[in-house]
Design a protein around this motif. Structure first.
Motif, PDB file in Angstrom:
ATOM      1  N   HIS A  21      -7.562   9.449   7.098  1.00 46.63           N
ATOM      2  CA  HIS A  21      -8.206   8.520   6.175  1.00 46.63           C
ATOM      3  C   HIS A  21      -7.844   7.074   6.507  1.00 46.63           C
ATOM      4  O   HIS A  21      -6.760   6.769   7.002  1.00 46.63           O
ATOM      5  CB  HIS A  21      -7.825   8.841   4.725  1.00 46.63           C
ATOM      6  CG  HIS A  21      -6.365   8.720   4.416  1.00 46.63           C
ATOM      7  ND1 HIS A  21      -5.801   7.608   3.849  1.00 46.63           N
ATOM      8  CD2 HIS A  21      -5.345   9.606   4.603  1.00 46.63           C
ATOM      9  CE1 HIS A  21      -4.497   7.806   3.680  1.00 46.63           C
ATOM     10  NE2 HIS A  21      -4.192   9.000   4.136  1.00 46.63           N
ATOM     11  N   THR A  22      -8.802   6.185   6.193  1.00 44.62           N
ATOM     12  CA  THR A  22      -8.622   4.744   6.348  1.00 44.62           C
ATOM     13  C   THR A  22      -9.164   4.057   5.104  1.00 44.62           C
ATOM     14  O   THR A  22      -9.871   4.658   4.293  1.00 44.62           O
ATOM     15  CB  THR A  22      -9.368   4.212   7.587  1.00 44.62           C
ATOM     16  OG1 THR A  22     -10.757   4.595   7.506  1.00 44.62           O
ATOM     17  CG2 THR A  22      -8.769   4.754   8.868  1.00 44.62           C
ATOM     18  N   ASN A  23      -8.839   2.790   4.956  1.00 45.24           N
ATOM     19  CA  ASN A  23      -9.370   1.982   3.855  1.00 45.24           C
ATOM     20  C   ASN A  23      -9.214   0.508   4.196  1.00 45.24           C
ATOM     21  O   ASN A  23      -8.320   0.130   4.951  1.00 45.24           O
ATOM     22  CB  ASN A  23      -8.643   2.275   2.534  1.00 45.24           C
ATOM     23  CG  ASN A  23      -7.149   2.007   2.609  1.00 45.24           C
ATOM     24  OD1 ASN A  23      -6.385   2.892   2.980  1.00 45.24           O
ATOM     25  ND2 ASN A  23      -6.702   0.807   2.256  1.00 45.24           N
ATOM     26  N   ASP A  24     -10.102  -0.306   3.668  1.00 46.83           N
ATOM     27  CA  ASP A  24      -9.993  -1.764   3.764  1.00 46.83           C
ATOM     28  C   ASP A  24      -9.776  -2.251   5.196  1.00 46.83           C
ATOM     29  O   ASP A  24      -8.921  -3.092   5.460  1.00 46.83           O
ATOM     30  CB  ASP A  24      -8.859  -2.251   2.859  1.00 46.83           C
ATOM     31  CG  ASP A  24      -9.100  -1.898   1.405  1.00 46.83           C
ATOM     32  OD1 ASP A  24      -9.885  -2.603   0.756  1.00 46.83           O
ATOM     33  OD2 ASP A  24      -8.520  -0.907   0.927  1.00 46.83           O
ATOM     34  N   THR A  25     -10.583  -1.726   6.111  1.00 47.49           N
ATOM     35  CA  THR A  25     -10.467  -2.153   7.509  1.00 47.49           C
ATOM     36  C   THR A  25     -11.083  -3.544   7.726  1.00 47.49           C
ATOM     37  O   THR A  25     -10.757  -4.220   8.705  1.00 47.49           O
ATOM     38  CB  THR A  25     -11.120  -1.131   8.449  1.00 47.49           C
ATOM     39  OG1 THR A  25     -12.435  -0.816   7.978  1.00 47.49           O
ATOM     40  CG2 THR A  25     -10.298   0.153   8.473  1.00 47.49           C
ATOM     41  N   HIS A  26     -11.963  -3.979   6.856  1.00 46.93           N
ATOM     42  CA  HIS A  26     -12.425  -5.368   6.774  1.00 46.93           C
ATOM     43  C   HIS A  26     -12.860  -5.971   8.117  1.00 46.93           C
ATOM     44  O   HIS A  26     -12.374  -7.028   8.525  1.00 46.93           O
ATOM     45  CB  HIS A  26     -11.341  -6.236   6.137  1.00 46.93           C
ATOM     46  CG  HIS A  26     -11.224  -6.060   4.651  1.00 46.93           C
ATOM     47  ND1 HIS A  26     -12.237  -6.377   3.786  1.00 46.93           N
ATOM     48  CD2 HIS A  26     -10.220  -5.577   3.877  1.00 46.93           C
ATOM     49  CE1 HIS A  26     -11.864  -6.113   2.540  1.00 46.93           C
ATOM     50  NE2 HIS A  26     -10.642  -5.615   2.563  1.00 46.93           N
TER      51      HIS A  26
END
Length: 531
Positions: free
Chosen positions: A32-37
């Motif tokens: 999982h990943t998040n907020d790679t922006h």
């Protein structure tokens, strides 16, 4: 920094050693990943970057039979890739990396619903959103509330949960109905467990591990739940490190005292989270049975192991971005950190103040009746990067101020400004002009607001320079929506900032803003800087 270069011959060892774990039954791995922006390229310290992320994902897929790849939102916004290309870079790359499940972050809405529909129509991953009702909008029919996947005879349910858009997403960029997080998540979790027969329920959320306001957080959701086993989160940029559980606990007890596992990987793609679930142990006795680790995204994989299709996709966009990043427009005397107070927020507010005053002077000289500007309030959430000491490039400024917001001049009653500063103080500060001090106690509780050496008058109207996003009451500055609009710029906020820095360079001046705090604790005297 120690750099490790893995040869091709070592990859089987990487798979056998780095990803070992429980073995009593088939195993499921959730990456999982998040907020790679929009962090397409590696960061200056060598971490992050989509090519190395893809190489890690591929290595896990090669080593494991059952792998799910999920993202918890805010794939976009934060670099010139998104500023100029509006998602043409990021969204195809997500498909190339093979994301199976995705939820919306708040920044996915930055270019509006029509743009978002363009990129999410036909996406290869399953878009989830249980508590946004998009009926009658461009996004109708694109998102599912949940997804059930089956492995080794075990059923796993995934629910998509999104943040309350109020004061977060600009009104013009979102339509539809928001449904409260906890009742929606609990209702669907119960359905998945008790009606659909799921052995595990995971929420993929973009609401934040903790919040600095009244909005529901992942911790709140976990504590109010009974049927949720796992929360894969985003939004707050929290790095939940299993090695330091005392700092950001990953296990939170639900209503029945059962631990719920909460995970999040920080921001900018520096880490990939890895969850290992022994399917033979399902249904879970508690979230502690879900093993959790963080995989650093570094330059460990050699060029020949990077994804050629992704390289080809990025190449023309990188050439354009590099050309912008190579245009030097100024020089910073200091390292200016992206923080709630200090040099970069001060610089931002002071440029806004000076720009608005010059606009007012110009309009007055043309015989237009416009009052003098008294102060500036800018949101630190609109500042996306720090400014290193040394050369400043055009690309840096466009990445630091990437949003398509416009400067505005508004009339606001003192009581509404004081209320906004009370909220700001509770969050640690905001960007305010040099003639203003917000005085607090040592717990961040507001005592008073001082402007030009005098306590702010709650009954007086003050003329404020800000951006349209803040003037709408966003970033929790709700009371500022009670304003009288006087003027709005026709260019994006980055333009006057670029012009100001270029002018400093023409004058032979370095960027050296006041570094002091403007949210200060009670003191006998307060210094001010004249503008």
């Amino acid at each position: 920094m120690i750099k490790i270069n893995f040869k091709k011959s070592l990859l089987p060892i990487l798979g056998a050693v780095a990803f070992c774990g429980v073995t009593s039954g088939e195993r499921l791995v959730i990456l999982h990943t998040n907020d790679t922006h929009s962090t397409i390229d590696p960061l200056p310290d060598g971490t992050g970057g989509v090519l190395q992320r893809k190489a890690i994902i591929d290595s896990v897929r090669n080593a494991e039979k059952n792998v799910i790849l999920v993202d918890a939102g805010d794939v976009v916004q934060g670099t010139t890739y998104f500023k100029y290309f509006k998602g043409d870079v990021e969204y195809p790359l997500m498909d190339m990396m093979g994301y199976d499940i995705r939820v919306l972050g708040n920044h996915e809405f930055d270019n509006g619903m029509q743009s978002l529909a363009k990129y999410y129509n036909g996406t290869k991953g399953v878009p989830l959103s249980a508590n946004y009702d998009f009926t009658g909008t461009e996004l109708e029919g694109i998102f599912k509330p949940y997804l059930i996947k089956e492995f080794d005879g075990k059923k796993l349910g995934f629910i998509g949960i999104n943040i309350d858009p109020a004061s977060i997403i600009a009104h013009k960029n979102i339509a539809g109905e928001f449904r409260e997080v906890i009742p929606v998540a609990n209702e669907l979790a119960s359905k998945l467990k008790n009606e659909e027969g799921c052995d595990m329920v995971a929420v993929i959320s973009h609401i934040g591990y903790i919040t600095g306001n009244s909005k529901t957080s992942d911790i709140d959701l976990a504590e109010a739940s009974t049927d949720i086993d796992l929360i894969i989160g985003g939004h707050s940029h929290t790095l939940i490190d299993p090695k330091t559980p005392e700092e950001t606990p990953s296990l939170i007890k639900n209503k029945n005292g059962k631990p719920v596992r909460i995970v999040q990987t920080g921001k900018q793609g520096r880490y990939i989270g890895k969850l290992s679930i022994d399917l033979g142990q399902l249904p879970l006795a508690g979230g502690e049975q879900v093993e959790y680790e963080l995989i650093p995204v570094t330059d460990r994989f050699p060029v020949e192991l990077l994804d050629e299709r992704m390289i080809d996709h990025i190449r023309p966009y990188r050439e354009a971005v590099d050309s912008i990043n190579n245009v030097v427009i100024g020089y910073s005397e200091y390292e200016l950190e992206k923080s709630r107070t200090g040099g970069l927020p001060n610089l931002t507010a002071d440029i806004s103040f000076q720009y608005a005053k010059s606009v007012a002077d110009s309009l007055q000289s043309m015989g237009i009746n416009i009052p003098d500007v008294n102060m500036s309030i800018m949101n630190v959430g609109g500042i996306r990067h720090h400014m290193p000491v040394g050369e400043i490039t055009e690309g840096q400024i466009l990445s630091t101020y990437p949003f398509s917001n416009h400067m505005v001049i508004i009339g606001v009653k003192g009581s509404d400004i004081i209320e906004a500063m009370r909220i700001s103080a509770s969050k640690g500060g905001e960007a305010i002009s040099s003639n203003v001090r917000v005085v607090t106690d040592n717990s961040g509780n507001l005592i008073r607001v001082v402007i030009d050496g005098k306590e702010m008058d709650p009954e007086r109207e003050y003329i404020v320079s800000t951006i349209d996003y803040v003037a709408e009451g966003n970033d929790d500055l709700v009371s500022l929506a009670n304003h009288r609009k006087i003027w709005e710029d026709d260019v994006e906020v980055s333009i006057p900032i670029l012009l100001w820095i270029k002018n400093q360079q023409k004058l032979g001046l370095k960027i050296a803003p006041d570094q002091g705090r403007r949210f200060v604790e009670e003191a006998p005297s307060l210094p001010f800087v004249e503008n």
